[in-house]
Write a protein that holds these residues in place. Structure first.
Motif, mmCIF file in Angstrom:
data_model
loop_
_atom_site.group_PDB
_atom_site.id
_atom_site.type_symbol
_atom_site.label_atom_id
_atom_site.label_comp_id
_atom_site.label_asym_id
_atom_site.label_seq_id
_atom_site.Cartn_x
_atom_site.Cartn_y
_atom_site.Cartn_z
ATOM 1 N N ARG A 154 -48.124 -90.540 -40.258
ATOM 2 C CA ARG A 154 -46.839 -91.252 -40.230
ATOM 3 C C ARG A 154 -47.046 -92.740 -39.961
ATOM 4 N N ALA A 155 -48.002 -93.038 -39.089
ATOM 5 C CA ALA A 155 -48.276 -94.443 -38.777
ATOM 6 C C ALA A 155 -48.862 -95.190 -39.977
ATOM 7 N N PHE A 156 -49.499 -94.472 -40.882
ATOM 8 C CA PHE A 156 -50.023 -95.106 -42.095
ATOM 9 C C PHE A 156 -48.890 -95.665 -42.962
ATOM 10 N N GLY A 157 -47.694 -95.105 -42.835
ATOM 11 C CA GLY A 157 -46.550 -95.593 -43.595
ATOM 12 C C GLY A 157 -46.344 -94.861 -44.911
ATOM 13 N N ARG A 158 -45.530 -95.460 -45.775
ATOM 14 C CA ARG A 158 -45.124 -94.824 -47.029
ATOM 15 C C ARG A 158 -46.305 -94.519 -47.937
ATOM 16 N N PHE A 159 -47.344 -95.339 -47.867
ATOM 17 C CA PHE A 159 -48.494 -95.148 -48.750
ATOM 18 C C PHE A 159 -49.091 -93.755 -48.591
ATOM 19 N N ALA A 160 -49.055 -93.210 -47.377
ATOM 20 C CA ALA A 160 -49.686 -91.920 -47.087
ATOM 21 C C ALA A 160 -48.690 -90.764 -47.088
ATOM 22 N N LYS A 161 -47.489 -90.973 -47.596
ATOM 23 C CA LYS A 161 -46.447 -89.950 -47.513
ATOM 24 C C LYS A 161 -46.736 -88.734 -48.378
ATOM 25 N N HIS A 162 -47.280 -88.945 -49.576
ATOM 26 C CA HIS A 162 -47.433 -87.854 -50.540
ATOM 27 C C HIS A 162 -48.897 -87.462 -50.715
ATOM 28 N N VAL A 163 -49.160 -86.157 -50.765
ATOM 29 C CA VAL A 163 -50.492 -85.652 -51.072
ATOM 30 C C VAL A 163 -50.501 -85.170 -52.513
ATOM 31 N N LEU A 164 -51.682 -85.062 -53.074
ATOM 32 C CA LEU A 164 -51.807 -84.693 -54.477
ATOM 33 C C LEU A 164 -51.167 -83.339 -54.752
ATOM 34 N N GLY A 165 -50.285 -83.294 -55.725
ATOM 35 C CA GLY A 165 -49.600 -82.070 -56.087
ATOM 36 C C GLY A 165 -48.183 -81.989 -55.563
ATOM 37 N N SER A 166 -47.796 -82.921 -54.677
ATOM 38 C CA SER A 166 -46.460 -82.866 -54.088
ATOM 39 C C SER A 166 -45.413 -83.577 -54.926
ATOM 40 N N ARG A 167 -45.859 -84.339 -55.942
ATOM 41 C CA ARG A 167 -44.922 -85.010 -56.843
ATOM 42 C C ARG A 167 -45.634 -85.304 -58.150
ATOM 43 N N ILE A 168 -44.871 -85.522 -59.191
ATOM 44 C CA ILE A 168 -45.425 -85.911 -60.480
ATOM 45 C C ILE A 168 -45.792 -87.383 -60.428
ATOM 46 N N LEU A 169 -46.942 -87.731 -60.996
ATOM 47 C CA LEU A 169 -47.444 -89.094 -60.927
ATOM 48 C C LEU A 169 -47.444 -89.751 -62.298
ATOM 49 N N ALA A 170 -47.040 -91.023 -62.323
ATOM 50 C CA ALA A 170 -46.995 -91.783 -63.563
ATOM 51 C C ALA A 170 -47.326 -93.237 -63.273
ATOM 52 N N ARG A 171 -47.525 -94.000 -64.327
ATOM 53 C CA ARG A 171 -47.899 -95.401 -64.195
ATOM 54 C C ARG A 171 -46.873 -96.162 -63.360
ATOM 55 N N GLY A 172 -47.378 -97.021 -62.503
ATOM 56 C CA GLY A 172 -46.526 -97.832 -61.650
ATOM 57 C C GLY A 172 -46.388 -97.297 -60.238
ATOM 58 N N MET A 173 -46.854 -96.055 -60.005
ATOM 59 C CA MET A 173 -46.741 -95.460 -58.681
ATOM 60 C C MET A 173 -47.970 -95.799 -57.847
ATOM 61 N N THR A 174 -47.807 -95.752 -56.542
ATOM 62 C CA THR A 174 -48.915 -96.002 -55.625
ATOM 63 C C THR A 174 -48.892 -94.954 -54.522
ATOM 64 N N GLY A 175 -50.019 -94.786 -53.849
ATOM 65 C CA GLY A 175 -50.036 -93.894 -52.700
ATOM 66 C C GLY A 175 -51.316 -93.108 -52.545
ATOM 67 N N TRP A 176 -51.328 -92.375 -51.448
ATOM 68 C CA TRP A 176 -52.442 -91.482 -51.091
ATOM 69 C C TRP A 176 -52.756 -90.533 -52.243
ATOM 70 N N ASP A 177 -51.709 -89.925 -52.831
ATOM 71 C CA ASP A 177 -51.929 -88.953 -53.904
ATOM 72 C C ASP A 177 -52.498 -89.600 -55.158
ATOM 73 N N VAL A 178 -52.142 -90.857 -55.407
ATOM 74 C CA VAL A 178 -52.719 -91.556 -56.556
ATOM 75 C C VAL A 178 -54.215 -91.773 -56.336
ATOM 76 N N ALA A 179 -54.593 -92.113 -55.110
ATOM 77 C CA ALA A 179 -56.018 -92.279 -54.799
ATOM 78 C C ALA A 179 -56.767 -90.963 -54.991
ATOM 79 N N GLU A 180 -56.164 -89.850 -54.574
ATOM 80 C CA GLU A 180 -56.781 -88.538 -54.801
ATOM 81 C C GLU A 180 -56.971 -88.292 -56.295
ATOM 82 N N LEU A 181 -55.935 -88.611 -57.076
ATOM 83 C CA LEU A 181 -56.004 -88.423 -58.525
ATOM 84 C C LEU A 181 -57.136 -89.255 -59.114
ATOM 85 N N GLN A 182 -57.236 -90.508 -58.716
ATOM 86 C CA GLN A 182 -58.289 -91.376 -59.234
ATOM 87 C C GLN A 182 -59.677 -90.809 -58.939
ATOM 88 N N PHE A 183 -59.878 -90.354 -57.718
ATOM 89 C CA PHE A 183 -61.170 -89.828 -57.307
ATOM 90 C C PHE A 183 -61.506 -88.548 -58.073
#
Length: 288
Positions: A82-111
């Motif tokens: 929670r202290a990480f803020g909005r960037f860490a709100k979503h984990v991979l698989g919790s939402r559909i991802l598309a261009r223009g989005m940012t976050g923890w789950d996007v980093a998981e996708l990239q890796f």
């Protein structure tokens, strides 16, 4: 033996994220890579984004916790997330991802995309054009609709084992691996680097047909590509010169060129890469 703090950190991450199978990411986990990206965003971590829980990552979590008045236990639990803020709100698989989005789950996708053979520039948690391009290539590779949007089908495909080279390979030259396949800094190295003196002969890793022998402007410099059949292509980059021509049939060990430093290179070496149906794979397990 892993330190207890490292085990706690890995356990906490696994509890809050869709963690891909260990067999798919033997060298690191997407959720840990996302944690490292998040820590970099908060300027408490300067290490590589390699998906490996180590002392530097744990220390960075503790540093962040102290700065935010949390118990510095090194565990990336709910309060820390929670202290990480909005960037860490979503984990991979919790939402559909598309261009223009940012976050923890996007980093998981990239890796995850990178380890499946489709690196996408810096692993930074931003879904830009490089990520979309890599995602479309992965979707085609996985026989999915290539729409550049990561949804349930893409997430399932990323849980499959990593692609492997299906044929035996010979070393293109005898040298210690200078830079292995895998994470490198905040990027991903899709091949191996074999250092050597300028002019050292480079041999074909397997029999096949030369499908490219020219200068590549994307950074590979003087590049030879050999098609071995079955979707397997080997690549020999940064050469100082060519010893084969496009269309030529060659045998294992046939000299394809000589070591150089052409293209985006910091010194003489061979960048050796293998792709299976377009996906970059670690060639080392295939060497005899």
């Amino acid at each position: 033996m892993p330190r207890l703090g490292h085990i706690k950190l890995a356990t906490a991450i696994a509890a809050g994220a869709l963690v891909l199978a260990p067999s798919a990411h033997a060298a690191g986990r997407p959720a840990v890579a996302a944690l490292q990206v998040t820590l970099r965003h908060h300027h408490v971590y300067r290490g590589p984004v390699d998906g490996i829980v180590g002392g530097a990552t744990t220390a960075a979590v503790m540093r962040f916790q102290r700065l935010h008045g949390l118990t510095p236990d090194g565990v990336a639990g709910p309060k820390t997330r929670r202290a990480f803020g909005r960037f860490a709100k979503h984990v991979l698989g919790s939402r559909i991802l598309a261009r223009g989005m940012t976050g923890w789950d996007v980093a998981e996708l990239q890796f995850a995309l990178a380890w499946h053979g489709f690196p996408n520039a810096a692993i930074d948690g931003g879904f830009g054009r490089h990520v979309k391009h890599a995602l479309i290539k992965f979707q085609r590779w996985a026989h999915l609709a290539p729409d550049g949007i990561a949804g349930p089908g893409t997430f399932r495909a990323l849980r499959a084992p990593l692609p492997r080279c299906p044929i035996a390979l010979a070393w293109p030259l005898r040298a210690a691996v200078g830079s292995p396949f895998g994470p490198r800094g905040i990027a991903f190295h899709p091949g191996i680097d074999l250092p050597g003196a300028t002019g050292t002969p480079v041999g074909a890793a397997a029999p096949g047909h030369v499908i490219f022998a020219a200068h590549d402007p994307s950074g590979y410099g003087n590049l030879v590509e050999v098609d071995h059949g079955g979707g397997v292509v080997s690549m020999y980059a940064h050469l100082s010169g060519f010893s084969v021509r496009t269309g030529q049939s060659i045998a294992t060990g046939t000299r394809v060129g000589r070591i150089g430093s052409s293209g985006e290179s910091t010194g003489p070496h061979l960048h050796f890469e293998v792709r299976v149906r377009g996906a970059a794979v670690d060639p080392v397990p295939a060497f005899g």
